[in-house]
Design a protein around this motif. Sequence first.
Motif, mmCIF file in Angstrom:
data_model
loop_
_atom_site.group_PDB
_atom_site.id
_atom_site.type_symbol
_atom_site.label_atom_id
_atom_site.label_comp_id
_atom_site.label_asym_id
_atom_site.label_seq_id
_atom_site.Cartn_x
_atom_site.Cartn_y
_atom_site.Cartn_z
ATOM 1 N N VAL A 246 0.855 -1.185 0.000
ATOM 2 C CA VAL A 246 0.000 0.000 0.000
ATOM 3 C C VAL A 246 0.888 1.230 0.000
ATOM 4 O O VAL A 246 1.974 1.231 0.600
ATOM 5 N N ARG A 247 0.475 2.265 -0.719
ATOM 6 C CA ARG A 247 1.217 3.517 -0.751
ATOM 7 C C ARG A 247 0.220 4.671 -0.673
ATOM 8 O O ARG A 247 -0.814 4.663 -1.357
ATOM 9 N N GLY A 248 0.523 5.637 0.164
ATOM 10 C CA GLY A 248 -0.326 6.817 0.278
ATOM 11 C C GLY A 248 0.511 8.076 0.216
ATOM 12 O O GLY A 248 1.666 8.100 0.671
ATOM 13 N N SER A 249 -0.042 9.137 -0.349
ATOM 14 C CA SER A 249 0.679 10.405 -0.418
ATOM 15 C C SER A 249 -0.307 11.545 -0.228
ATOM 16 O O SER A 249 -1.484 11.459 -0.599
ATOM 17 N N LEU A 250 0.202 12.606 0.371
ATOM 18 C CA LEU A 250 -0.586 13.808 0.646
ATOM 19 C C LEU A 250 0.214 15.008 0.171
ATOM 20 O O LEU A 250 1.349 15.226 0.622
ATOM 21 N N ASP A 251 -0.358 15.773 -0.751
ATOM 22 C CA ASP A 251 0.311 16.940 -1.307
ATOM 23 C C ASP A 251 -0.344 18.200 -0.751
ATOM 24 O O ASP A 251 -1.547 18.418 -0.947
ATOM 25 N N LEU A 252 0.443 19.008 -0.051
ATOM 26 C CA LEU A 252 -0.059 20.235 0.571
ATOM 27 C C LEU A 252 0.626 21.436 -0.054
ATOM 28 O O LEU A 252 1.853 21.450 -0.235
ATOM 29 N N LYS A 253 -0.171 22.454 -0.358
ATOM 30 C CA LYS A 253 0.346 23.701 -0.916
ATOM 31 C C LYS A 253 -0.174 24.862 -0.065
ATOM 32 O O LYS A 253 -1.166 25.501 -0.422
ATOM 33 N N PRO A 254 0.493 25.140 1.062
ATOM 34 C CA PRO A 254 0.024 26.225 1.929
ATOM 35 C C PRO A 254 0.116 27.598 1.283
ATOM 36 O O PRO A 254 -0.562 28.534 1.713
ATOM 37 N N SER A 255 0.964 27.741 0.251
ATOM 38 C CA SER A 255 1.035 28.994 -0.503
ATOM 39 C C SER A 255 1.493 28.671 -1.911
ATOM 40 O O SER A 255 1.836 27.532 -2.224
ATOM 41 N N ASP A 256 1.508 29.692 -2.764
ATOM 42 C CA ASP A 256 1.931 29.476 -4.140
ATOM 43 C C ASP A 256 3.405 29.119 -4.231
ATOM 44 O O ASP A 256 3.859 28.621 -5.268
ATOM 45 N N ARG A 257 4.156 29.374 -3.180
ATOM 46 C CA ARG A 257 5.601 29.151 -3.213
ATOM 47 C C ARG A 257 6.052 27.897 -2.466
ATOM 48 O O ARG A 257 7.226 27.547 -2.510
ATOM 49 N N ILE A 258 5.156 27.246 -1.774
ATOM 50 C CA ILE A 258 5.545 26.101 -0.942
ATOM 51 C C ILE A 258 4.736 24.866 -1.336
ATOM 52 O O ILE A 258 3.500 24.946 -1.474
ATOM 53 N N ASP A 259 5.431 23.763 -1.506
ATOM 54 C CA ASP A 259 4.783 22.481 -1.785
ATOM 55 C C ASP A 259 5.374 21.448 -0.839
ATOM 56 O O ASP A 259 6.597 21.319 -0.726
ATOM 57 N N ILE A 260 4.506 20.709 -0.158
ATOM 58 C CA ILE A 260 4.934 19.669 0.786
ATOM 59 C C ILE A 260 4.276 18.357 0.365
ATOM 60 O O ILE A 260 3.048 18.235 0.348
ATOM 61 N N LEU A 261 5.098 17.376 0.022
ATOM 62 C CA LEU A 261 4.601 16.061 -0.377
ATOM 63 C C LEU A 261 4.999 15.047 0.694
ATOM 64 O O LEU A 261 6.179 14.781 0.916
ATOM 65 N N LEU A 262 3.999 14.486 1.368
ATOM 66 C CA LEU A 262 4.211 13.468 2.397
ATOM 67 C C LEU A 262 3.826 12.106 1.828
ATOM 68 O O LEU A 262 2.756 11.967 1.217
ATOM 69 N N SER A 263 4.666 11.104 2.040
ATOM 70 C CA SER A 263 4.416 9.777 1.474
ATOM 71 C C SER A 263 4.674 8.692 2.504
ATOM 72 O O SER A 263 5.519 8.844 3.389
ATOM 73 N N TYR A 264 3.924 7.595 2.346
ATOM 74 C CA TYR A 264 4.098 6.426 3.213
ATOM 75 C C TYR A 264 3.846 5.180 2.373
ATOM 76 O O TYR A 264 2.942 5.162 1.517
ATOM 77 N N ASP A 265 4.653 4.147 2.587
ATOM 78 C CA ASP A 265 4.413 2.876 1.900
ATOM 79 C C ASP A 265 4.719 1.724 2.844
ATOM 80 O O ASP A 265 5.533 1.855 3.759
ATOM 81 N N LYS A 266 4.054 0.605 2.596
ATOM 82 C CA LYS A 266 4.271 -0.593 3.412
ATOM 83 C C LYS A 266 4.083 -1.827 2.536
ATOM 84 O O LYS A 266 3.159 -1.884 1.712
ATOM 85 N N THR A 267 4.972 -2.797 2.727
ATOM 86 C CA THR A 267 4.897 -4.062 1.999
ATOM 87 C C THR A 267 4.971 -5.216 2.988
ATOM 88 O O THR A 267 5.782 -5.196 3.926
ATOM 89 N N ARG A 268 4.127 -6.226 2.755
ATOM 90 C CA ARG A 268 4.128 -7.430 3.585
ATOM 91 C C ARG A 268 4.121 -8.649 2.671
ATOM 92 O O ARG A 268 3.275 -8.758 1.780
#
Length: 777
Positions: A246-268
């Motif tokens: 499973v893989r999940g990602s969250l893309d946040l843009k608090p302003s036009d100049r900032i981009d934050i990409l958070l990601s998580y993955d897990k394999t079993r």
Amino acid sequence: MFLPSAVSNRPLLLGAACAALLAAPVHAQDGPAAPDAVEGIAEITVTAQRRATNLQETPISISALTGDALDQRGMADVAAIGGATPNLSTTSGGAGSGGTSNIQLYIRGIGQFDFLAASDPGVGVYIDGVYYARALGGVFDLLDIERVEILRGPQGTLFGKNALGGALQFITAKPGNDFGGTIEGTFGRYDRINLRGAVNLPIAEDKAAARIAFSSKNADAYGRRLDLATGRSIGRRPGDQDSFTVRGSLDLKPSDRIDILLSYDKTRERQESPPIVNAFIDTVNSAAPLWNALVGGPAGTPWDQRYLSPDPDTSYGTGLTDNRLDAWGASAIVSVDLGPVEFKSITAYRKIFSLFGVDQDGSPLDYASTRNRDHQRQFSEEAQLSGTGFDKRLKWVVGGFYFKERTNDFNQARLLTGLYPALQALPGPLDGSPLSAPTAPGGFGNPLNLGLDLNLDLDTTYRTTSYAAFGQATFDVTDRLALTLGARYTDETKRSELSVLRVQSNSYVIAPGSKVKESYSDFSPRASIDYKVTDDLFTYFVYSEGFRAGGFDGRPTSEAEGLHSFKPEQLTSYELGFKTTLFDRRLRFNADVYYGDYKDIQLRTNTVSNGILVVATENAGKARIRGFEAELTARPVPELELTASVGHTDFDYRKLGNVPGLTFTSKPLKTPEWTTYASGQYSLPTGFGQLVFFGDWSYRTRTYNDAVNTPVLSQGAYSLFNARLTADFGKWSLAGFVNNIADKRVITDGFTVEALGFYNTSYNRPREWGITARYRF
């Protein structure tokens, strides 16, 4: 005894044509296109230089596979991509370890021969800019991938962590502003049931979005274990699949100049090892006669040729076949537009638990088996500043990299079980020498008996700390001529804490708490010049250097070996290439030639010293590597796309180090001299959608699986064929496929300890068919 047959055909016409054209590669293999799509070949943007560039104007030997291309070729994991890429080998480490998820990557003859953390990879692996340090878990699912970039040659400037032979960069699909996704199921031979899907979730327009993807693979085993007396199947069958990612990602843009990409993955993974079989058993020039005389013979069960495997999928082994993996990771990529410059931070943490084993004797006897339990965790931080200058004629990036890793490997080697107590029970040494001054093992208290107590518990903890500073700048001298200079300085420290216990004698080869430490540093420069001859013809020349850090022996059987270290590898490479797009983007042809000086080559050796088995890593001298890659894509009409590629690697040893059996004619591991690939895809419009016909062919010449080129472990020249038919109805699609149409069985891995007499091989999967249904929403 089962031995592979050789295929004698050679890619003469394609190889000769491409060789005559000099040049350098780069080829993007695109997915199916509807008849009303753009008639030409689609452009592909890559980030091989840490910034977005057109594939056709990037001065690097690079191949690119889009997500659609991966789907059309049925490439579900990393091990599948090698067949479609020149001079790239991707296999799992079957016979040597029993670990299905342990990757072996080689580019132009350079790679990693061992899964242990004592040996670093020769090809760097990156997912969204995060470095994956270990072969453990390297056969990961190609889940929700936007594209794969295969960079050949040293990438010591921008992908510096041991990217000696090249780098594989995987770019995942990112969250977007539109709701949608896919769900698909595959059903096929061996009761296969695969499910995968992805969904894009907009949260706040242009401010936040999320994406979730998953993959589940389940299939019954194709291998068998037989009882020698009855011929009936016994125990758990090898070769099944049971994994979830499973893989999940969250893309946040608090302003036009900032981009934050958070990601998580897990394999079993909870599955069995692949079938590992005896290709040859040596009961003459090995320890087998002694073991049979004192252990197997008296018990009425000697280890001999009766345990040769009758076919690629069958053995008589009864040992451990568990193959477990738990891996997860999290990352944060922060990009900040500071006006004249851009700042990027890539912060990541990864953790792996892996358990796997192999029954190396292929019998119900306790002659030879190993079991590994590995815990690995790593933290990495990369910070970059990039920008432009001189009216955007100068493009530059500078940065720093920090990496810290801890790996614990607990290896249970059970070799020649019962021989030590049998020797202790003898009245005296085997050669009749006095027990007070023995010259042969045998007799109670004989110190030479200890060397044959090879029931070992090897407990090793490796720690690595690495710092690097890097920079690269490209200056457009004219609209057509550009110069690039780059460099990376690396400082790396490795520590090993280990103990080795002889289980039967309850004595230590190496006492707990023993430690060894080494530090390495390297300056890796890179320079290139590229010239755009016309709007359709791009040429370049590259000089680059790369290094792979040294390390310690991972399986010491003596105190001296436990303190033994090996030196770093060095590669100096020269490349000359071109990339061209012709006939209104209906034809793309890229090619290159390369030359490399490769020194202090790290190779694993298996020898006997003073009656003691020694498994060590040595530096094997120098080699000259030269060859070429050429890739072609053609779309003569919108409905038809054709691809072809060829790679050639000429690897010659120029100086030999301390590796017994290595000669000037020896060839590198996992590196056929020729690699060839071709595919065709035709889209036929219908009243309800379109039918897409796809087929491909890959060809490889003889491939060796050990440093000294043991014939029985090698695979002769072979071809593989696959086909797929897709009915696309828009939101719905239905595809039928057959992989390995001719049911060609190919040795993908081989391993031997000559002193023990076993020669193990593992093979590719047999012919498989299936149906895939997909829904897009």
